[in-house]
Design a protein around this motif. Structure first.
Motif, PDB file in Angstrom:
ATOM      1  N   ILE A 207      19.928  67.323  29.302  1.00  0.00           N
ATOM      2  CA  ILE A 207      18.577  67.288  29.870  1.00  0.00           C
ATOM      3  C   ILE A 207      17.675  68.330  29.203  1.00  0.00           C
ATOM      4  CG2 ILE A 207      18.911  68.916  31.804  1.00  0.00           C
ATOM      5  CD1 ILE A 207      17.331  66.895  33.524  1.00  0.00           C
ATOM      6  N   ARG A 208      18.259  69.469  28.788  1.00  0.00           N
ATOM      7  CA  ARG A 208      17.466  70.483  28.080  1.00  0.00           C
ATOM      8  C   ARG A 208      17.052  69.977  26.698  1.00  0.00           C
ATOM      9  NH1 ARG A 208      16.679  73.058  32.779  1.00  0.00           N
ATOM     10  NH2 ARG A 208      18.201  74.682  33.247  1.00  0.00           N
ATOM     11  N   LEU A 209      17.972  69.318  26.007  1.00  0.00           N
ATOM     12  CA  LEU A 209      17.626  68.751  24.703  1.00  0.00           C
ATOM     13  C   LEU A 209      16.612  67.627  24.850  1.00  0.00           C
ATOM     14  CD1 LEU A 209      21.126  68.532  22.944  1.00  0.00           C
ATOM     15  CD2 LEU A 209      19.288  70.137  22.412  1.00  0.00           C
ATOM     16  N   SER A 212      13.054  68.569  25.300  1.00  0.00           N
ATOM     17  CA  SER A 212      12.479  69.404  24.234  1.00  0.00           C
ATOM     18  C   SER A 212      11.736  68.573  23.196  1.00  0.00           C
ATOM     19  CB  SER A 212      13.592  70.207  23.548  1.00  0.00           C
ATOM     20  OG  SER A 212      14.206  71.098  24.451  1.00  0.00           O
ATOM     21  N   PHE A 213      11.761  67.250  23.346  1.00  0.00           N
ATOM     22  CA  PHE A 213      11.115  66.376  22.377  1.00  0.00           C
ATOM     23  C   PHE A 213       9.766  65.850  22.871  1.00  0.00           C
ATOM     24  CE2 PHE A 213      15.470  66.217  20.809  1.00  0.00           C
ATOM     25  CZ  PHE A 213      15.286  66.172  19.424  1.00  0.00           C
ATOM     26  N   CYS A 319      10.776  71.673  13.706  1.00  0.00           N
ATOM     27  CA  CYS A 319      12.088  71.889  14.312  1.00  0.00           C
ATOM     28  C   CYS A 319      11.926  72.905  15.440  1.00  0.00           C
ATOM     29  CB  CYS A 319      13.099  72.427  13.296  1.00  0.00           C
ATOM     30  SG  CYS A 319      13.462  71.311  11.920  1.00  0.00           S
ATOM     31  N   LEU A 320      12.711  72.766  16.494  1.00  0.00           N
ATOM     32  CA  LEU A 320      12.633  73.648  17.658  1.00  0.00           C
ATOM     33  C   LEU A 320      14.014  74.189  17.991  1.00  0.00           C
ATOM     34  CD1 LEU A 320      11.005  74.738  20.183  1.00  0.00           C
ATOM     35  CD2 LEU A 320      11.747  72.644  21.351  1.00  0.00           C
ATOM     36  N   TYR A 321      14.072  75.485  18.267  1.00  0.00           N
ATOM     37  CA  TYR A 321      15.283  76.095  18.822  1.00  0.00           C
ATOM     38  C   TYR A 321      15.034  76.342  20.299  1.00  0.00           C
ATOM     39  CZ  TYR A 321      18.711  79.730  19.974  1.00  0.00           C
ATOM     40  OH  TYR A 321      19.710  80.475  20.575  1.00  0.00           O
TER      41      TYR A 321
END
Length: 419
Positions: A207-209, A212-213, A319-321
């Motif tokens: 759910i966190r990933l 994040s989009f 890109c995201l961390y």
């Protein structure tokens, strides 16, 4: 390291009453990870000789460790530093912290379907723990795909058959990039999340990933990789000397500014995260192609993930961390396997730099290969000669051999089809 003692990992939720830390025998101390309702905020090491430690003193350690991440999450970067806070006042910011939690827990826009791809080879005893952790996810998965990459036995297929939700694929051609590409082609989710067979995932990982989009410009998201254990000397060396696989507790966006500022010296795309905790938008493969099958384990050794991120940034995407997306990784259990791993890391890294130069003609890649890396290892070896070869040096010569092996590998394989 005959007198080696392990570290005990302890996870503490700072929204609850802090514990008194008891004395630890037969360990170097405590490796503490601090959370707030499932959001990781920081870490701290407490040596065995500093124990026992009352909760009041631990509170000061907590404050020091979590303030950067809390301030970042709450948008307080421009305000007075954390020394103006104590733990109670920071935690008293109830509404902003609740907002932070809801921001990470609630969907932003339309939820996207997620396929999880796990590439594995002859490691069913580790894969089973990974699959069991996926069964505990708080978010229902679209699909789980296990790609059995040129295994020498039928044990992986037999294991996968025990999990009704797992789709099993046999990929007889060896190579991690080959296996990843096979998983992508057979998957159907809008987002493809990758993890390794030696990983266990946090219940909120997907759910966190997934959330994040929300920005359509983001093509790749990576997350926090925490050590599952620090029970051997090699695991401690990897975590302490090489910072393990994580990139801290503050979200980071990698964009054109990051790319252009470092292009002349070699864009440090390895800072984006780790392939053991990575998700990619399906559209990314349409925009930049698939994983380069000359790279990765079973081929060059490593860096198929960072080379893919390089292409994403070079083509103008983001890109995201996101450290709220957490997995737990079992580092290599003995020094011999760690040395082989670091050899493969450097071999793959050098090969990827040359692949990136060949594709884009960005001279910073050659600068890193021919100037930065040789200078770094020259200084490191001379420092060891004069100051003593400590833990960091247990893998340094494996890395140097990997450097030369990467050059040779690229020269032999530069004309092969990338994907």
């Amino acid at each position: 390291m005959s007198n080696f003692l392990p570290w005990k990992i302890l996870h503490i939720d700072v929204s609850e009453s802090l514990p008194n830390l008891m004395a630890e025998s037969n360990s170097q101390g405590l490796h503490l990870v601090f959370w707030w309702h499932g959001i990781p905020l920081g870490q701290q090491e407490i040596l065995a000789e500093q124990l026992p430690m009352p909760a009041t003193e631990l509170a000061h350690r907590v404050l020091q460790a979590i303030t950067p991440a809390v301030r970042d999450r709450l948008g307080l970067k421009g305000q007075p530093d954390g020394r103006s806070y104590n733990l109670q006042s920071l935690m008293a910011l109830e509404a902003p912290l609740e907002t932070m939690s809801q921001h990470l827990s609630n969907s932003q826009g339309e939820a996207k379907t997620v396929s999880v791809v796990i590439c594995t080879r002859d490691r069913p005893e580790q894969l089973v723990n990974c699959l069991r952790s996926l069964q505990k996810l708080s978010q229902t998965l679209h699909e789980i795909i296990v790609v059995d990459n040129a295994s020498t036995s039928d044990s992986t297929r037999q294991l996968a058959a025990q999990f009704s939700e797992v789709h099993y694929l046999l990929e007889p051609r060896p190579g991690l990039s080959v296996a990843r590409n096979t998983g992508v082609r057979y998957s159907s989710g809008e987002i493809i999340a990758f993890t390794d067979d030696d990983v266990e995932v946090h219940p909120d990982w997907i759910i966190r990933l997934q959330h994040s989009f929300s920005n359509p410009q983001i093509m790749a998201v990576t997350g926090l990789v925490l050590p599952a254990e620090l029970a051997t000397d090699s695991q401690v060396i990897f975590e302490k000397e090489f910072s393990g696989l994580h990139r801290g507790y503050c979200p980071l966006t990698f964009d054109a500014q990051f790319f252009n500022q470092t292009k002349n010296i070699g864009v440090p795309v390895w800072q984006i995260g780790a392939g053991a905790n990575m998700a990619l938008r399906r559209e990314a493969f349409n925009q930049v192609g698939y994983f380069d099958e000359r790279l990765g384990a079973g081929a060059s050794g490593c860096s198929e993930d960072s080379e893919f991120w390089y292409r994403i940034l070079a083509e103008g995407w983001l890109c995201l961390y996101e450290p709220a997306a957490v997995v737990y990784h079992y580092h290599r259990g003995n020094l011999a396997t760690l040395q082989r791993q670091m050899y493969q890391y450097m071999k793959g890294h050098v090969a990827a730099l040359l692949v990136q130069f060949n594709r884009y003609k960005h001279w910073g890649n050659l600068y890193r290969v021919l100037v930065s890396l040789p200078w770094y290892y020259t200084k490191l070896v001379f420092s060891g000669v004069f100051q003593g070869f400590q833990n960091r040096y247990s893998t340094v010569f494996s890395e140097i051999f990997g450097y030369f092996s990467g050059l040779i590998f690229y020269l032999k394989n530069r004309s092969k089809k990338a994907y």
